[in-house]
Structure formats: C-alpha cells, structure tokens
Motif scaffolding. Structure first.
Motif, PDB file in Angstrom:
ATOM      1  N   ALA A 396     -14.884  29.790 -18.447  1.00 58.50           N
ATOM      2  CA  ALA A 396     -14.643  30.146 -17.046  1.00 58.50           C
ATOM      3  C   ALA A 396     -15.526  31.312 -16.617  1.00 58.50           C
ATOM      4  N   TYR A 397     -15.655  32.314 -17.475  1.00 56.02           N
ATOM      5  CA  TYR A 397     -16.482  33.476 -17.138  1.00 56.02           C
ATOM      6  C   TYR A 397     -17.953  33.086 -17.022  1.00 56.02           C
ATOM      7  N   GLN A 398     -18.460  32.367 -18.018  1.00 61.56           N
ATOM      8  CA  GLN A 398     -19.867  31.994 -17.998  1.00 61.56           C
ATOM      9  C   GLN A 398     -20.173  31.081 -16.817  1.00 61.56           C
ATOM     10  N   THR A 399     -19.275  30.160 -16.502  1.00 63.57           N
ATOM     11  CA  THR A 399     -19.493  29.260 -15.372  1.00 63.57           C
ATOM     12  C   THR A 399     -19.608  30.042 -14.070  1.00 63.57           C
ATOM     13  N   SER A 400     -18.796  31.079 -13.905  1.00 63.01           N
ATOM     14  CA  SER A 400     -18.880  31.897 -12.696  1.00 63.01           C
ATOM     15  C   SER A 400     -20.220  32.618 -12.593  1.00 63.01           C
ATOM     16  N   LEU A 401     -20.792  32.998 -13.730  1.00 65.80           N
ATOM     17  CA  LEU A 401     -22.069  33.712 -13.727  1.00 65.80           C
ATOM     18  C   LEU A 401     -23.246  32.804 -13.374  1.00 65.80           C
ATOM     19  N   GLU A 402     -23.038  31.514 -13.417  1.00 67.78           N
ATOM     20  CA  GLU A 402     -24.122  30.552 -13.199  1.00 67.78           C
ATOM     21  C   GLU A 402     -24.055  29.961 -11.797  1.00 67.78           C
ATOM     22  N   PRO A 403     -25.192  29.761 -11.153  1.00 72.74           N
ATOM     23  CA  PRO A 403     -25.181  29.087  -9.855  1.00 72.74           C
ATOM     24  C   PRO A 403     -24.865  27.608 -10.026  1.00 72.74           C
TER      25      PRO A 403
END
Length: 535
Positions: A396-403
């Motif tokens: 969830a965290y990494q997905t938020s960091l990615e466009p």
C-alpha cells in the motif's frame, strides 16, 4: 563468500510456475504451456535428438512466450485488449491478409465509428513497420528475461525466432527453413497444436497442422505430428500436466538459496514490466517488507519469506489486460472484478511449487484488509497473520509513492498519512504500518525501487549525462520520443538523439532493457520521472 546451500526448489518448478503466468497473458487457461511442453518433448523423443537439444527444447516449449508481457503496454496501445489479441492470434495463420484483418479488427475498438475508421486507415499505412518494431522488441525482451532466470546462454537466440516461419514470411528477420532452430520449430507447432487439441479436438488439430505444413511449420515436424497425433496427444488433456512436466525436466536443476532469490527477483521484474507504471514496484515492496520484518524482530527465515513474497506478489497481474492497468478513466464494475482476481492468481501460480507455499499465502493476501474490505477473498482480522499484514502495508505504501494513469505519485509524507488513515479506519495493522514506515526510512533499496541511493553520488553509470538520466526516466515510463520532447520542452529530434545515445551507452535496445538497466544501476527514481513529466 561461500554460496548459500541448496534449497528444495528446482529451477524447473519455478519456470513451470512462470509458464502459468505466461498462459494468463496469452489468453489461455493455466497449464497451456505445460501441455505444449509435454507435447513438444514427445515430438523431440520421436525425432531422437540429443540430450542437450532435448533440454533446450524443454525450456523453449515452456517459455517460448516469456517476452510477450514485456510489450503489453505497446500492444494495448495499438490494439486495446492485449490478452484478447493474443488469444485471437492463435486462431489464424498469422501472416498476410489474415494478420492484417486481425489487427484492423482490434484497432480503435474503444473509439466512435468515424474516429475508429480514421485510426484503422492510419494504422494500415504503417502496419508493417509498427509490427516489425513490436516483434523485434519482444524478441530482445525474451532474451533478457531468459538470461535473468538462468537459462542456457543459447536460449535467447532460440527464443528470438518465436515469430519466424518456415516459409520465410515471419518476423523480425524473415528467416526460413532450418535457419530457425529446431527447438523453436518444435515449440511453434506444439504451442498452436495444444490450443486446437483442447478447443476443437484431435481432428481439427491435425487439419490445422496439415494446412500450415510448409508455411508456418516445418514439413517434417508437421508430417510427424499428423502421422502420430493420437499417440503424441495421448492423455495430454486429462488430469494435471504438472507431474509430467517436471518428470521431463533436466535432472540436475536444484537451486541454491542465492539462485532461488535471483530467479524470484527476475520473476518480479517480469510481472512489473507488463506496464511502465509498475516498473520496479516488486523490488521496492520486497525491500520494504523485509525491512519491516526486521523492525518487528521476526526470525531471519520470515524476513527472507517476506522479501521473496514481495518479489513475486504481483505475478497474477499477467491475467489482467493492460486496457485495465493503463486506463486513465474510472474503472467499470467489470474492470474492478477482473482486477480484484489478480492476487488469487498470484497465489495459485506460486502454490504449485511445494517450497513456495508460504510465499504463495503471503502474496495472495497482499490486497486483503483487516475490516474485510480487501480482495480477493475479503479476509479480515483473525484470518491475516503478521507477515500478511506487513506485506499489505508495504504494498500500500509503495503503491501510493508511484504514479498511476489516473493519479500522480504521492510524496512520502502524504503516502504515510494515507497509511495512518487506513489504520484509524481499521483497514491496516498499526504495528505493520509503523514497521514499514520505520524500515523504509532507513532502506535505500525501498526508496529507489531496488536501486542504490548512492549510485548517483558516485556518478551515473555508462557515462550518462544529467539530461540523459531525465530522458531515461521518461523512457522507462513508456513515453515515446514525442512525449519525451513535450515533457522536457525539447524538439522531438533532440529527444530521439538522447534516446539513441542512452541505448548506445547502456547496451539497451528497447524500453524494457532500458528499464532493467535503470533498475539494476539504481537510476529508477520515480520522483525524477514525475517531476520531469510535470506531475
């Protein structure tokens, strides 16, 4: 450093699992490539070829289409649903008018009638060049991925002939006859014959092979299949092909722990390359999850399991079209239903390997939430263990960091705030979220998606300039020369020159190989790509 000891996993098991992911992207049911491999191996035995050639035939049949998902982004941009296009491809003798008809049928399906007709007209004028470039890129990607999973050094050259034809009317090089390696000639026939055997029966498969004898297929192989089809196909469609596939595998293919990690990391790259929006995602999730597991003082074995699950948690993405992954508008209810099946597919793929059952259970739950609002099973609190909670928070965290196509990337503080909001709402576990944020703050690999933060402090590899690093980041994002020029306010010709220089310096030849170079050398920074693109 001494090599880590062998595991119970075999290379054949991992690659057989990878073939299940390939099946999904081909629009075929799982086990298609396994059955094609068994059929191809039987043909090789009938021919009496040597042991080394039989081993190469095994892997050529199993992974003939390993490169196909790396061009899904480009294929979907041309033809809409990449998976449906590949499924239709099996039904035609893919050259000339049948191929052109298929492509035009799939071009512009999302557009109103007049705009679709205009796009079809434009495509027809450039179809030859577009398809040749796409196939050349596919073949290069297949070779790189074959190297990464540890196949015979000769396999990339064999896989590069996947689209060639006996009559010389294939692509990209127009090779003919015995110029095409025997291993690939067998794989081509077995791959297509399995589809006809399964969907239309023995007689239809024989009729198809006889019709394509001397055009798509080697005449000698076609004659062998037609003469012995009943024996070659005996039991092929009954039961589980997994045991037969592993029984036919090379015997000495056990993996050390280090080799297992390398193959799993390559499989993660394979999944991420389906869309430029997810490049480097699995590497970053693996690093975040492992760091968080250490923060929670989990045993080293559990840390390794979470890292491995992070690498391969998205394999099921292969079963969802890029028409959904790359969609800029809101998803329909049917789109969401298809998308929400992918963690289940990841678990099913990985669960076939006995040594990866725990990894499969972690991967299959990475989109579940404590309040039961997640997917695919809607599991809740007591059904989710500590490892599954950590992987869910890391993803969830990494997905938020990615466009994504429909939204820009979040800054780290914003992404952290989203996780805390999910904790307050009862969706994510507080301990897991705190561990991910604490571990990620000290984990350079997680920040840069598998790279090393100090790479740029030492100077960019391959002598890339600052401007070329910007162009490389946009290239990895799937942008063409025109898009790169617009993002950087430069002329398209200048953008093209930069891309050519990047390819020359790095040894890359397409978006996929440039992306892998960026990941391997710590150059894939989404903040750099996002700011250059004006996000």
């Amino acid at each position: 450093m001494k090599p880590r000891p062998p595991t119970t996993a075999r290379r054949a098991e991992l690659l057989a699992a990878l073939s299940l992911a390939i099946d999904l992207g081909l629009g075929q049911p799982m086990e298609h490539m396994l059955r094609a491999m068994v059929l191809g191996t039987r043909m090789a035995e009938q021919l009496g070829i040597g042991q080394e050639a039989r081993e190469r035939t095994y892997y050529a049949n199993l992974l003939a289409w390993i490169g196909c998902h790396a061009d899904s982004f480009e294929l979907a941009a041309l033809f809409g649903d990449d998976i449906a296009f590949r499924a239709d491809y099996y039904l035609i003798d893919a050259h000339g008018l049948p191929m052109l008809s298929l492509m035009l049928h799939r071009t512009g399906t999302e557009l109103p009638a007049l705009r679709r007709a205009a796009r079809q007209s434009r495509f027809a004028a450039t179809a030859g060049t577009a398809v040749r470039n796409l196939i050349r890129s596919h073949c290069l990607s297949a070779g790189q991925l074959a190297n990464r999973v540890g196949l015979d050094p000769g396999m990339p050259a064999i896989l590069g002939h996947a689209f060639e034809r006996w009559d010389g009317k294939g692509l990209p090089a127009g090779r003919s006859g015995v110029e095409i390696p025997l291993e690939m000639r067998i794989a081509q026939l077995a791959d297509t014959a399995e589809v006809f055997l399964r969907t239309a029966g023995l007689a239809a498969a024989v009729a198809m092979v006889r019709q394509r004898r001397g055009t798509q297929f080697d005449p000698e192989l076609a004659d062998l299949f037609c003469a012995r089809a009943a024996d070659l196909a005996a039991g092929l469609l009954e039961g589980d092909p997994w045991p037969a596939a592993l029984a036919a595998a090379p015997l000495d293919d056990s993996l050390t722990e280090t080799e297992l990690d390398a193959v799993l990391a390559a499989m993660g790259d394979f999944a991420d390359l389906k869309s430029p929006w997810t490049a480097g995602h699995s590497r970053a999730v693996a690093s975040l999850a492992a760091a968080a597991a250490r923060e929670c003082a989990l045993p080293p074995a559990e840390v390794d399991l979470l890292r491995r699950a992070g690498w391969v948690h998205d394999l099921g993405r292969m079963g969802v079209s890029n028409a959904i992954w790359d969609k800029k508008s809101e998803l329909s209810s049917m789109d969401r239903e298809r998308l929400q099946m992918y963690p289940f597919l990841s678990e099913r793929i990985l669960g076939r390997v006995p040594g990866l059952r725990r990894v499969a259970g972690l991967a299959g739950a990475h989109r579940e939430r404590l309040d039961g609002s997640g997917y695919p099973r809607g599991l809740s609190d007591t059904a989710l263990d500590a490892g599954q909670r950590i992987l869910a928070a890391a993803d969830a965290y990494q997905t938020s960091l990615e466009p994504r196509p429909h939204r820009p990337a979040a800054e780290p503080a914003e992404a952290a705030a989203r996780l805390h909001a999910d904790v307050l709402a009862g969706r994510l576990d507080a301990l897991a979220v705190n561990a991910v944020l604490a571990g990620g703050g000290r984990n350079d690999d997680a920040v840069l998606g598998g790279g090393r933060r100090d790479a740029r402090r030492r100077g960019a590899p391959a002598g890339l300039t600052a401007r070329e690093l910007e162009v490389l980041a946009l290239l990895c994002r799937g942008m063409n020369n025109k898009d790169i020029a617009a993002a950087l306010f430069i002329a398209p010709k200048t953008a093209r020159n930069h891309v050519e220089h990047i390819y020359e310096k790095t040894g890359a030849a397409n978006r996929v190989s440039a992306t892998l170079f960026a990941l391997d050398h710590g150059l894939w920074d989404r903040n750099r790509a996002g700011s250059a693109a004006g996000e």
